[in-house]
Design a protein around this motif. Structure first.
Motif, PDB file in Angstrom:
ATOM      1  N   ALA A 184     -50.491  40.051  11.572  1.00  0.00           N
ATOM      2  CA  ALA A 184     -49.868  41.198  11.049  1.00  0.00           C
ATOM      3  C   ALA A 184     -49.105  41.751  12.250  1.00  0.00           C
ATOM      4  CB  ALA A 184     -51.150  42.081  10.600  1.00  0.00           C
ATOM      5  N   MET A 185     -49.895  41.849  13.318  1.00  0.00           N
ATOM      6  CA  MET A 185     -48.969  42.468  14.475  1.00  0.00           C
ATOM      7  C   MET A 185     -47.818  41.812  14.879  1.00  0.00           C
ATOM      8  SD  MET A 185     -52.055  43.763  16.749  1.00  0.00           S
ATOM      9  CE  MET A 185     -51.383  43.802  18.176  1.00  0.00           C
ATOM     10  N   SER A 186     -47.786  40.291  14.737  1.00  0.00           N
ATOM     11  CA  SER A 186     -46.314  39.648  14.997  1.00  0.00           C
ATOM     12  C   SER A 186     -45.362  39.925  14.143  1.00  0.00           C
ATOM     13  CB  SER A 186     -46.771  38.302  15.176  1.00  0.00           C
ATOM     14  OG  SER A 186     -47.077  37.631  13.899  1.00  0.00           O
ATOM     15  N   LYS A 187     -45.743  40.132  12.653  1.00  0.00           N
ATOM     16  CA  LYS A 187     -44.912  40.567  11.557  1.00  0.00           C
ATOM     17  C   LYS A 187     -44.171  41.913  11.732  1.00  0.00           C
ATOM     18  CE  LYS A 187     -46.484  37.321   8.367  1.00  0.00           C
ATOM     19  NZ  LYS A 187     -47.153  37.186   7.034  1.00  0.00           N
ATOM     20  N   VAL A 188     -45.066  42.954  12.292  1.00  0.00           N
ATOM     21  CA  VAL A 188     -44.504  44.146  12.479  1.00  0.00           C
ATOM     22  C   VAL A 188     -43.486  44.376  13.648  1.00  0.00           C
ATOM     23  CG1 VAL A 188     -45.286  46.511  13.252  1.00  0.00           C
ATOM     24  CG2 VAL A 188     -46.564  45.514  11.341  1.00  0.00           C
ATOM     25  N   ALA A 189     -43.821  43.459  14.639  1.00  0.00           N
ATOM     26  CA  ALA A 189     -43.212  43.363  15.974  1.00  0.00           C
ATOM     27  C   ALA A 189     -41.692  42.598  15.486  1.00  0.00           C
ATOM     28  CB  ALA A 189     -43.904  42.586  17.011  1.00  0.00           C
ATOM     29  N   ASP A 190     -41.736  41.636  14.354  1.00  0.00           N
ATOM     30  CA  ASP A 190     -40.526  41.113  14.238  1.00  0.00           C
ATOM     31  C   ASP A 190     -39.701  42.151  13.523  1.00  0.00           C
ATOM     32  OD1 ASP A 190     -40.993  38.643  15.347  1.00  0.00           O
ATOM     33  OD2 ASP A 190     -42.028  37.725  13.621  1.00  0.00           O
ATOM     34  N   PHE A 191     -40.438  42.765  12.612  1.00  0.00           N
ATOM     35  CA  PHE A 191     -39.482  43.669  11.679  1.00  0.00           C
ATOM     36  C   PHE A 191     -39.023  44.696  12.567  1.00  0.00           C
ATOM     37  CE2 PHE A 191     -39.355  47.599   9.308  1.00  0.00           C
ATOM     38  CZ  PHE A 191     -38.439  47.316   8.137  1.00  0.00           C
ATOM     39  N   ILE A 192     -39.613  45.350  13.922  1.00  0.00           N
ATOM     40  CA  ILE A 192     -39.211  46.183  14.576  1.00  0.00           C
ATOM     41  C   ILE A 192     -37.967  45.739  15.344  1.00  0.00           C
ATOM     42  CG2 ILE A 192     -39.435  47.614  16.627  1.00  0.00           C
ATOM     43  CD1 ILE A 192     -42.436  48.176  15.381  1.00  0.00           C
ATOM     44  N   ARG A 193     -38.222  44.549  15.956  1.00  0.00           N
ATOM     45  CA  ARG A 193     -37.087  43.712  16.647  1.00  0.00           C
ATOM     46  C   ARG A 193     -35.690  43.450  15.591  1.00  0.00           C
ATOM     47  NH1 ARG A 193     -35.559  38.810  16.428  1.00  0.00           N
ATOM     48  NH2 ARG A 193     -37.577  38.028  15.528  1.00  0.00           N
ATOM     49  N   ASN A 194     -36.121  43.018  14.373  1.00  0.00           N
ATOM     50  CA  ASN A 194     -34.768  42.844  13.562  1.00  0.00           C
ATOM     51  C   ASN A 194     -34.153  44.261  13.409  1.00  0.00           C
ATOM     52  OD1 ASN A 194     -35.163  40.053  13.174  1.00  0.00           O
ATOM     53  ND2 ASN A 194     -36.378  40.386  11.674  1.00  0.00           N
ATOM     54  N   CYS A 195     -34.896  45.340  13.230  1.00  0.00           N
ATOM     55  CA  CYS A 195     -34.458  46.662  12.896  1.00  0.00           C
ATOM     56  C   CYS A 195     -33.498  47.006  14.213  1.00  0.00           C
ATOM     57  CB  CYS A 195     -35.410  47.577  12.701  1.00  0.00           C
ATOM     58  SG  CYS A 195     -36.223  47.623  11.156  1.00  0.00           S
ATOM     59  N   THR A 249     -32.173  44.866  16.489  1.00  0.00           N
ATOM     60  CA  THR A 249     -30.953  44.012  16.785  1.00  0.00           C
ATOM     61  C   THR A 249     -29.868  43.745  15.775  1.00  0.00           C
ATOM     62  OG1 THR A 249     -32.322  42.038  16.140  1.00  0.00           O
ATOM     63  CG2 THR A 249     -32.552  42.818  18.291  1.00  0.00           C
ATOM     64  N   ASP A 250     -30.343  43.838  14.499  1.00  0.00           N
ATOM     65  CA  ASP A 250     -29.297  43.636  13.154  1.00  0.00           C
ATOM     66  C   ASP A 250     -29.150  45.062  12.727  1.00  0.00           C
ATOM     67  OD1 ASP A 250     -27.937  42.668  11.254  1.00  0.00           O
ATOM     68  OD2 ASP A 250     -29.549  41.519  10.550  1.00  0.00           O
ATOM     69  N   PRO A 251     -28.006  45.531  12.561  1.00  0.00           N
ATOM     70  CA  PRO A 251     -27.936  46.802  11.969  1.00  0.00           C
ATOM     71  C   PRO A 251     -27.996  46.873  10.481  1.00  0.00           C
ATOM     72  CG  PRO A 251     -25.756  46.165  13.034  1.00  0.00           C
ATOM     73  CD  PRO A 251     -26.989  44.974  13.476  1.00  0.00           C
ATOM     74  N   ARG A 252     -27.654  45.715   9.848  1.00  0.00           N
ATOM     75  CA  ARG A 252     -27.921  45.538   8.357  1.00  0.00           C
ATOM     76  C   ARG A 252     -29.212  45.434   7.898  1.00  0.00           C
ATOM     77  NH1 ARG A 252     -24.308  48.066   5.198  1.00  0.00           N
ATOM     78  NH2 ARG A 252     -25.081  46.589   3.736  1.00  0.00           N
ATOM     79  N   PHE A 253     -30.068  44.965   8.609  1.00  0.00           N
ATOM     80  CA  PHE A 253     -31.466  44.568   8.354  1.00  0.00           C
ATOM     81  C   PHE A 253     -32.175  45.808   7.520  1.00  0.00           C
ATOM     82  CE2 PHE A 253     -35.865  44.040   9.105  1.00  0.00           C
ATOM     83  CZ  PHE A 253     -36.221  42.874   8.458  1.00  0.00           C
ATOM     84  N   LEU A 254     -32.051  46.778   8.186  1.00  0.00           N
ATOM     85  CA  LEU A 254     -33.084  47.680   7.747  1.00  0.00           C
ATOM     86  C   LEU A 254     -32.405  48.216   6.252  1.00  0.00           C
ATOM     87  CD1 LEU A 254     -35.266  49.724   7.878  1.00  0.00           C
ATOM     88  CD2 LEU A 254     -33.906  51.315   9.151  1.00  0.00           C
ATOM     89  N   ILE A 255     -31.167  48.492   6.375  1.00  0.00           N
ATOM     90  CA  ILE A 255     -30.389  48.687   4.932  1.00  0.00           C
ATOM     91  C   ILE A 255     -30.571  47.775   3.992  1.00  0.00           C
ATOM     92  CG2 ILE A 255     -28.167  49.226   4.001  1.00  0.00           C
ATOM     93  CD1 ILE A 255     -27.229  50.490   6.804  1.00  0.00           C
ATOM     94  N   ASP A 256     -30.528  46.632   4.328  1.00  0.00           N
ATOM     95  CA  ASP A 256     -30.786  45.265   3.193  1.00  0.00           C
ATOM     96  C   ASP A 256     -32.215  45.380   2.745  1.00  0.00           C
ATOM     97  OD1 ASP A 256     -28.090  44.575   3.519  1.00  0.00           O
ATOM     98  OD2 ASP A 256     -28.690  43.134   4.932  1.00  0.00           O
TER      99      ASP A 256
END
Length: 126
Positions: A61-72, A74-81
């Motif tokens: 679960a911690m790694s999935k949260v870290a991946d979500f934060i990293r994607n938010c 690094t990728d500007p469209r990730f959070l919007i999508d």
């Protein structure tokens, strides 16, 4: 104590005597683990396995949260999508609850209904 079973049946008998609860003439016979004072070994092993699986779930679960934060970050469209994928369902449920509350008699829900509709329009424009 060195145990050398000669056949597969001897090995099964040794394992059954070590772990199983056997009785002789309806009198419980003391097992090998009970003689050594290790009656809770299986419970301890099961508890350890449960702790390890829970720790593994927490780490995943911690790694999935870290991946979500990293994607938010690094990728500007990730959070919007991601928001566009989740928000319509949540907003429709919230809107439904607010409308039911409004019909029940809560007078101040009108502004929240308008706010939810504006958020839904903003998401639709993205």
């Amino acid at each position: 104590m060195l145990l050398n079973p000669k056949t597969l049946n001897d090995a099964k008998t040794i394992i059954d005597n070590a772990v199983g609860n056997s009785t002789v003439n309806n009198i419980p016979k003391e097992t090998f683990l009970e003689k050594l004072g290790l009656t809770g070994v299986q419970e301890a092993i099961d508890g350890w396995n449960a702790i390890c699986s829970d720790a593994n779930n927490v780490i995943n679960a911690m790694s999935k949260v870290a991946d979500f934060i990293r994607n938010c970050l690094t990728d500007p469209r990730f959070l919007i999508d991601s928001t566009k994928g989740i928000a319509p369902d949540l907003l429709l449920i919230t809107l439904g609850v607010l409308i039911i509350l409004h019909f029940v008699g809560f007078k101040k829900t009108g502004k929240w209904i308008n706010f939810i509709v504006l958020i839904m329009l903003a998401i639709a424009m993205l």
